[in-house]
Motif scaffolding. Structure first.
Motif, PDB file in Angstrom:
ATOM      1  N   HIS A 103       0.830  -1.208   0.000  1.00 32.74           N
ATOM      2  CA  HIS A 103       0.000   0.000   0.000  1.00 32.74           C
ATOM      3  C   HIS A 103       0.865   1.260   0.000  1.00 32.74           C
ATOM      4  O   HIS A 103       0.594   2.210  -0.744  1.00 32.74           O
ATOM      5  N   VAL A 104       1.890   1.285   0.855  1.00 26.82           N
ATOM      6  CA  VAL A 104       2.729   2.483   0.960  1.00 26.82           C
ATOM      7  C   VAL A 104       3.530   2.691  -0.323  1.00 26.82           C
ATOM      8  O   VAL A 104       3.662   3.817  -0.808  1.00 26.82           O
ATOM      9  N   GLU A 105       4.077   1.619  -0.891  1.00 25.75           N
ATOM     10  CA  GLU A 105       4.771   1.757  -2.175  1.00 25.75           C
ATOM     11  C   GLU A 105       3.833   2.351  -3.230  1.00 25.75           C
ATOM     12  O   GLU A 105       4.224   3.236  -4.003  1.00 25.75           O
ATOM     13  N   THR A 106       2.613   1.862  -3.270  1.00 24.58           N
ATOM     14  CA  THR A 106       1.638   2.351  -4.252  1.00 24.58           C
ATOM     15  C   THR A 106       1.371   3.835  -4.069  1.00 24.58           C
ATOM     16  O   THR A 106       1.300   4.604  -5.049  1.00 24.58           O
ATOM     17  N   ILE A 107       1.258   4.271  -2.823  1.00 24.24           N
ATOM     18  CA  ILE A 107       1.037   5.694  -2.527  1.00 24.24           C
ATOM     19  C   ILE A 107       2.237   6.525  -2.962  1.00 24.24           C
ATOM     20  O   ILE A 107       2.088   7.573  -3.614  1.00 24.24           O
ATOM     21  N   LEU A 164       3.792  10.050  -6.347  1.00 25.42           N
ATOM     22  CA  LEU A 164       4.527  11.313  -6.295  1.00 25.42           C
ATOM     23  C   LEU A 164       4.897  11.749  -7.713  1.00 25.42           C
ATOM     24  O   LEU A 164       5.012  10.925  -8.616  1.00 25.42           O
ATOM     25  N   PRO A 165       5.085  13.044  -7.926  1.00 26.66           N
ATOM     26  CA  PRO A 165       5.400  13.548  -9.277  1.00 26.66           C
ATOM     27  C   PRO A 165       6.630  12.874  -9.883  1.00 26.66           C
ATOM     28  O   PRO A 165       7.496  12.359  -9.171  1.00 26.66           O
ATOM     29  N   ALA A 166       6.703  12.902 -11.185  1.00 25.95           N
ATOM     30  CA  ALA A 166       7.773  12.223 -11.919  1.00 25.95           C
ATOM     31  C   ALA A 166       9.159  12.749 -11.571  1.00 25.95           C
ATOM     32  O   ALA A 166      10.155  12.034 -11.717  1.00 25.95           O
ATOM     33  N   ASP A 167       9.230  14.008 -11.116  1.00 22.76           N
ATOM     34  CA  ASP A 167      10.551  14.568 -10.797  1.00 22.76           C
ATOM     35  C   ASP A 167      11.045  14.156  -9.410  1.00 22.76           C
ATOM     36  O   ASP A 167      12.133  14.573  -8.987  1.00 22.76           O
ATOM     37  N   VAL A 168      10.249  13.373  -8.689  1.00 19.26           N
ATOM     38  CA  VAL A 168      10.690  12.815  -7.405  1.00 19.26           C
ATOM     39  C   VAL A 168      11.199  11.389  -7.661  1.00 19.26           C
ATOM     40  O   VAL A 168      10.450  10.513  -8.060  1.00 19.26           O
ATOM     41  N   SER A 169      12.482  11.177  -7.443  1.00 16.04           N
ATOM     42  CA  SER A 169      13.076   9.849  -7.635  1.00 16.04           C
ATOM     43  C   SER A 169      12.974   9.055  -6.340  1.00 16.04           C
ATOM     44  O   SER A 169      13.226   9.585  -5.252  1.00 16.04           O
ATOM     45  N   ILE A 170      12.600   7.792  -6.462  1.00 13.31           N
ATOM     46  CA  ILE A 170      12.430   6.947  -5.284  1.00 13.31           C
ATOM     47  C   ILE A 170      13.189   5.635  -5.470  1.00 13.31           C
ATOM     48  O   ILE A 170      13.067   4.976  -6.504  1.00 13.31           O
TER      49      ILE A 170
END
Length: 301
Positions: free
Chosen positions: A132-136, A140-146
């Motif tokens: 669930h948390v990964e999905t949330i 985030l916007p495309a310019d946020v790298s995770i």
């Protein structure tokens, strides 16, 4: 870099803080426990005292950070014997707070400590909140790298067997056998996160973390040798029997059912389907190293 860490000084947080500080980073450690402030500062980091349920606190603490490290634990929302807690829902809300805080703070680089099993919302029991948390966070916007870091089962989870070894002379679970499965040390997780801090961020990526691959029967033999019980066995009982046992000692029903389902997925291999397609290089801490720690804990209790 300026790095903000959630997770206080836990099994991962302490060695991670020590490594990042020694590597020259400015580290802020979030903790809900004000008594941890002194220990955080002794490591050369800054303490930020507040709760993960407070999105305003998170957003303010994240401001100015080059990287934020996000993690969520069951302990952050309640005690496993508290029958009123909805762990999956409450931890998912923390994920929503993280998303909002990252957006409001302007942070562009995130490392999220997720888990094996996060690739699916089916059959993983209590750890479904990681999916669930990964999905949330993926929203985030495309310019946020995770960077999603997915550790496997922790060696330290084996401490939960100490009571059964003492009272019944065996490790007891609803799965077992000779099929190898991955286990990990928090020290190897911390090392991987510290490594990822200094690597390039680009898009949304996944990295599994494991230290060793061993079977339940191998674990029983190794733990037994370490504690002076060389004939220690890993016994398998029906899931319903295990569930009844956990409910009888007062476990939260969601937790009890969730762990039974999780362990079933370990036994049938479904938990490891995605891991097996993306196996990492194994870390440094092997079972033979952990058994010394287990023996110390066993002899203390």
């Amino acid at each position: 870099m300026n790095i903000v860490l959630t997770g206080s000084l836990g099994n991962i947080g302490k060695p991670l803080t020590e490594t990042l500080v020694s590597n020259g980073h400015a580290v802020t450690v979030i903790s809900s426990n004000a008594e941890r402030q002194k220990n955080i500062e002794l490591l050369g980091a800054k303490a930020a005292i507040g709760k993960l349920q407070d999105v305003d606190f998170l957003a303010e603490t994240f401001k100015g950070a080059d990287i934020v490290y996000l993690m969520e634990t069951m302990e952050a929302v309640g005690d496993m014997f508290d029958k009123s807690v909805d762990f999956i829902s409450d931890i998912t809300k923390i994920g929503q707070n993280y998303k909002e805080a990252v957006e409001r703070s302007g942070v562009k680089k995130v490392i999220h400590l997720s888990s094996i099993g996060a690739h699916t919302n089916k059959g993983t029991g209590i750890i479904r909140f990681h999916h669930h948390v990964e999905t949330i966070l993926r929203q985030l916007p495309a310019d946020v790298s995770i960077k999603f870091v997915r550790p496997v089962s922790f060696y330290i989870n084996l401490f939960s067997f100490i009571h059964n070894i003492r009272s019944q002379g065996a490790i007891i679970s609803n799965y077992g056998g000779d099929v190898k499965e991955p286990w990990v040390s928090p020290k190897d997780i911390a090392a991987v996160i510290a490594e990822e801090v200094d690597r390039q961020f680009e898009g949304k990526t996944i990295r599994y973390v494991a230290s060793d691959e061993i079977s339940p029967n191998e674990i029983a033999r190794a733990l037994g040798e370490a504690i002076g019980k060389p004939d220690l066995k890993w016994l398998v009982i029906p899931s319903q029997q295990l569930l009844n046992s956990w409910l009888s000692i007062g476990f939260n029903e969601q937790v009890a059912k969730g762990f039974v389902e999780l362990q079933e997925s370990q036994g049938n291999g479904k938990l490891y389907e995605d891991y097996n397609q993306h196996k990492p290089s194994l870390g440094k801490v092997k079972l033979k190293d952990f058994v010394k720690e287990f023996a110390e804990a066993y002899n203390r209790k």
